[in-house]
Design a protein around this motif. Structure first.
Motif, PDB file in Angstrom:
ATOM      1  N   GLY A   7      88.474  45.692   4.537  1.00 34.47           N
ATOM      2  CA  GLY A   7      88.701  45.132   5.863  1.00 34.47           C
ATOM      3  C   GLY A   7      88.902  46.240   6.876  1.00 34.47           C
ATOM      4  N   ALA A   8      88.167  47.331   6.712  1.00 32.81           N
ATOM      5  CA  ALA A   8      88.411  48.543   7.492  1.00 32.81           C
ATOM      6  C   ALA A   8      87.866  48.500   8.911  1.00 32.81           C
ATOM      7  CB  ALA A   8      87.821  49.752   6.759  1.00 32.81           C
ATOM      8  N   SER A   9      87.209  47.415   9.313  1.00 30.66           N
ATOM      9  CA  SER A   9      86.734  47.347  10.697  1.00 30.66           C
ATOM     10  C   SER A   9      87.698  46.584  11.593  1.00 30.66           C
ATOM     11  CB  SER A   9      85.345  46.689  10.753  1.00 30.66           C
ATOM     12  OG  SER A   9      85.400  45.354  10.295  1.00 30.66           O
ATOM     13  N   GLY A  10      88.722  45.967  11.005  1.00 28.28           N
ATOM     14  CA  GLY A  10      89.732  45.273  11.799  1.00 28.28           C
ATOM     15  C   GLY A  10      90.706  46.250  12.419  1.00 28.28           C
ATOM     16  N   GLY A  11      91.550  45.766  13.318  1.00 22.35           N
ATOM     17  CA  GLY A  11      92.477  46.643  14.010  1.00 22.35           C
ATOM     18  C   GLY A  11      93.398  47.401  13.068  1.00 22.35           C
ATOM     19  N   ILE A  12      94.091  46.683  12.184  1.00 21.95           N
ATOM     20  CA  ILE A  12      95.014  47.333  11.262  1.00 21.95           C
ATOM     21  C   ILE A  12      94.247  48.129  10.210  1.00 21.95           C
ATOM     22  CG2 ILE A  12      96.825  46.959   9.550  1.00 21.95           C
ATOM     23  CD1 ILE A  12      97.657  44.475  11.088  1.00 21.95           C
ATOM     24  N   GLY A  13      93.187  47.567   9.675  1.00 21.51           N
ATOM     25  CA  GLY A  13      92.418  48.243   8.638  1.00 21.51           C
ATOM     26  C   GLY A  13      91.851  49.565   9.103  1.00 21.51           C
ATOM     27  N   ARG A  14      91.289  49.583  10.307  1.00 29.58           N
ATOM     28  CA  ARG A  14      90.727  50.827  10.835  1.00 29.58           C
ATOM     29  C   ARG A  14      91.828  51.869  11.030  1.00 29.58           C
ATOM     30  NH1 ARG A  14      89.035  48.974  15.169  1.00 29.58           N
ATOM     31  NH2 ARG A  14      86.928  48.415  14.511  1.00 29.58           N
ATOM     32  N   ALA A  15      92.974  51.430  11.547  1.00 27.90           N
ATOM     33  CA  ALA A  15      94.075  52.358  11.775  1.00 27.90           C
ATOM     34  C   ALA A  15      94.610  52.911  10.462  1.00 27.90           C
ATOM     35  CB  ALA A  15      95.191  51.671  12.555  1.00 27.90           C
ATOM     36  N   VAL A  16      94.716  52.067   9.456  1.00 27.17           N
ATOM     37  CA  VAL A  16      95.187  52.522   8.142  1.00 27.17           C
ATOM     38  C   VAL A  16      94.226  53.553   7.557  1.00 27.17           C
ATOM     39  CG1 VAL A  16      95.489  51.796   5.735  1.00 27.17           C
ATOM     40  CG2 VAL A  16      96.568  50.496   7.572  1.00 27.17           C
ATOM     41  N   ALA A  17      92.929  53.253   7.623  1.00 28.98           N
ATOM     42  CA  ALA A  17      91.935  54.181   7.084  1.00 28.98           C
ATOM     43  C   ALA A  17      91.975  55.514   7.826  1.00 28.98           C
ATOM     44  CB  ALA A  17      90.541  53.565   7.169  1.00 28.98           C
ATOM     45  N   ASP A  18      92.104  55.456   9.148  1.00 25.23           N
ATOM     46  CA  ASP A  18      92.170  56.688   9.946  1.00 25.23           C
ATOM     47  C   ASP A  18      93.403  57.507   9.584  1.00 25.23           C
ATOM     48  OD1 ASP A  18      89.846  55.978  11.249  1.00 25.23           O
ATOM     49  OD2 ASP A  18      90.846  55.290  13.078  1.00 25.23           O
ATOM     50  N   ARG A  19      94.539  56.837   9.435  1.00 24.70           N
ATOM     51  CA  ARG A  19      95.780  57.541   9.101  1.00 24.70           C
ATOM     52  C   ARG A  19      95.667  58.201   7.729  1.00 24.70           C
ATOM     53  NH1 ARG A  19      96.984  57.505  13.830  1.00 24.70           N
ATOM     54  NH2 ARG A  19      98.946  56.725  14.711  1.00 24.70           N
ATOM     55  N   LEU A  20      95.104  57.494   6.762  1.00 32.42           N
ATOM     56  CA  LEU A  20      94.955  58.064   5.427  1.00 32.42           C
ATOM     57  C   LEU A  20      94.047  59.291   5.450  1.00 32.42           C
ATOM     58  CD1 LEU A  20      94.677  54.792   3.326  1.00 32.42           C
ATOM     59  CD2 LEU A  20      96.462  56.529   3.100  1.00 32.42           C
ATOM     60  N   GLU A  21      92.965  59.193   6.194  1.00 28.80           N
ATOM     61  CA  GLU A  21      92.082  60.352   6.312  1.00 28.80           C
ATOM     62  C   GLU A  21      92.792  61.511   6.999  1.00 28.80           C
ATOM     63  OE1 GLU A  21      88.560  58.945   8.248  1.00 28.80           O
ATOM     64  OE2 GLU A  21      87.632  58.325   6.347  1.00 28.80           O
ATOM     65  N   GLY A  22      93.638  61.194   7.968  1.00 26.46           N
ATOM     66  CA  GLY A  22      94.398  62.234   8.643  1.00 26.46           C
ATOM     67  C   GLY A  22      95.389  62.925   7.717  1.00 26.46           C
ATOM     68  N   GLN A  23      95.771  62.214   6.663  1.00 21.30           N
ATOM     69  CA  GLN A  23      96.685  62.788   5.670  1.00 21.30           C
ATOM     70  C   GLN A  23      95.934  63.535   4.573  1.00 21.30           C
ATOM     71  OE1 GLN A  23      99.000  59.457   4.273  1.00 21.30           O
ATOM     72  NE2 GLN A  23      99.873  59.044   6.283  1.00 21.30           N
ATOM     73  N   GLY A  24      94.608  63.586   4.686  1.00 21.11           N
ATOM     74  CA  GLY A  24      93.809  64.331   3.722  1.00 21.11           C
ATOM     75  C   GLY A  24      93.222  63.503   2.601  1.00 21.11           C
ATOM     76  N   ALA A  25      93.370  62.186   2.674  1.00 18.14           N
ATOM     77  CA  ALA A  25      92.820  61.330   1.617  1.00 18.14           C
ATOM     78  C   ALA A  25      91.321  61.149   1.796  1.00 18.14           C
ATOM     79  CB  ALA A  25      93.511  59.964   1.638  1.00 18.14           C
ATOM     80  N   ALA A  26      90.641  60.965   0.673  1.00 19.87           N
ATOM     81  CA  ALA A  26      89.227  60.576   0.687  1.00 19.87           C
ATOM     82  C   ALA A  26      89.194  59.054   0.726  1.00 19.87           C
ATOM     83  CB  ALA A  26      88.521  61.107  -0.552  1.00 19.87           C
ATOM     84  N   VAL A  27      88.744  58.493   1.828  1.00 17.78           N
ATOM     85  CA  VAL A  27      88.849  57.050   2.055  1.00 17.78           C
ATOM     86  C   VAL A  27      87.484  56.378   1.961  1.00 17.78           C
ATOM     87  CG1 VAL A  27      89.573  55.245   3.667  1.00 17.78           C
ATOM     88  CG2 VAL A  27      90.856  57.402   3.536  1.00 17.78           C
ATOM     89  N   THR A  28      87.427  55.333   1.169  1.00 20.89           N
ATOM     90  CA  THR A  28      86.265  54.446   1.126  1.00 20.89           C
ATOM     91  C   THR A  28      86.595  53.222   1.959  1.00 20.89           C
ATOM     92  OG1 THR A  28      85.617  55.189  -1.080  1.00 20.89           O
ATOM     93  CG2 THR A  28      84.748  53.069  -0.340  1.00 20.89           C
ATOM     94  N   ARG A  29      85.724  52.882   2.899  1.00 21.72           N
ATOM     95  CA  ARG A  29      85.955  51.740   3.773  1.00 21.72           C
ATOM     96  C   ARG A  29      84.965  50.629   3.439  1.00 21.72           C
ATOM     97  NH1 ARG A  29      87.806  53.972   9.581  1.00 21.72           N
ATOM     98  NH2 ARG A  29      88.435  56.087   9.013  1.00 21.72           N
ATOM     99  N   LEU A  30      85.470  49.426   3.296  1.00 25.97           N
ATOM    100  CA  LEU A  30      84.626  48.243   3.157  1.00 25.97           C
ATOM    101  C   LEU A  30      84.936  47.297   4.301  1.00 25.97           C
ATOM    102  CD1 LEU A  30      84.708  47.334  -0.675  1.00 25.97           C
ATOM    103  CD2 LEU A  30      82.902  48.486   0.608  1.00 25.97           C
ATOM    104  N   SER A  31      83.898  46.788   4.952  1.00 25.86           N
ATOM    105  CA  SER A  31      84.122  45.890   6.071  1.00 25.86           C
ATOM    106  C   SER A  31      82.944  44.938   6.217  1.00 25.86           C
ATOM    107  CB  SER A  31      84.299  46.679   7.370  1.00 25.86           C
ATOM    108  OG  SER A  31      83.084  47.300   7.751  1.00 25.86           O
ATOM    109  N   ARG A  32      83.190  43.864   6.929  1.00 24.16           N
ATOM    110  CA  ARG A  32      82.120  42.919   7.232  1.00 24.16           C
ATOM    111  C   ARG A  32      81.062  43.579   8.110  1.00 24.16           C
ATOM    112  NH1 ARG A  32      81.431  37.357   7.627  1.00 24.16           N
ATOM    113  NH2 ARG A  32      83.577  36.959   6.986  1.00 24.16           N
TER     114      ARG A  32
END
Length: 220
Positions: A7-32
């Motif tokens: 759900g990475a294209s929603g408001g919270i999902g996108r912010a969570v994914a961005d924050r994780l990437e900012g912390q150095g995580a390798a993030v996989t995003r799935l969205s509609r």
């Protein structure tokens, strides 16, 4: 760290994914929007989740909807519609549970792993003094039960796993815009910071729980 945000294209999902990437995580995003993610399409969800490889230290399901097809939350019993109720359950309860089903093979068994879904305080049966919103409340309550039950099973194969429901508070997104009123709301970025901090602070002893954005348990 590897993380999956569903759900990475929603408001919270996108912010969570961005924050994780900012912390150095390798993030996989799935969205509609980018992947055709539809939690109400079980075969399609199975294909998307089945294409993922490796293990993920954190999986967050940030999907959900208060209104479906323009139908607002019910204010009275007179407004109950079986089709609306079924749609709410499909998206807000069954869908996230199926994501967890497909996530079992993606969670490491030999180290801490975290799986979280966004629930809502209005899904609490014990903290309901206003009534109304029948379908959404019931779907979130069902989600809480599904995750709590799954956490008991998962603890047997993934003893260090944390599987929880999180209430993000009132967040400034299209989902809440019409209903927040004068209730204080935070930005998606602030919500993401709160949620990730809470999730990081939980241990396997907390698995199966329901926590708010401050890390406080929410009554069932």
């Amino acid at each position: 760290m590897r993380a999956l945000v569903v759900g990475a294209s929603g408001g919270i999902g996108r912010a969570v994914a961005d924050r994780l990437e900012g912390q150095g995580a390798a993030v996989t995003r799935l969205s509609r929007r980018e992947d055709g993610l539809d939690l109400t399409d079980a075969p399609g969800l199975a294909r998307l989740m089945g294409a993922l490889e490796g293990v993920y230290d954190q999986i967050l399901v940030t999907t959900g909807a208060l209104e479906l097809n323009g139908v607002p939350p019910e204010k009275s019993l007179r407004s109950l519609d079986p089709a609306v109720m079924a749609a709410q359950f499909a998206l807000n309860a069954t869908g996230p549970a199926l994501v967890l089903q497909h996530s079992l093979r993606l969670l490491p068994k030999d180290r801490p792993a975290r799986f979280a879904v966004l629930s809502a305080r209005v899904g609490s049966i014990g903290d309901n003094a206003l009534g109304g919103w029948y379908s959404y409340r019931a779907a979130k309550a069902a989600l809480n039960q599904l995750i709590h039950t799954a956490a008991i099973e998962i603890a047997r194969s993934h003893p260090q796993a944390v599987v929880v429901c999180l209430h993000p508070g009132t967040v400034q997104t299209p989902l809440t815009a019409k209903y927040a009123g004068s209730h204080p709301a935070v930005s998606p970025e602030q919500a993401a910071d709160h949620l990730l901090a809470v999730l990081e602070g939980l241990t396997s002893a907390d698995s199966g729980g329901f926590f708010d954005w401050q890390g406080k348990p929410v009554p069932w």
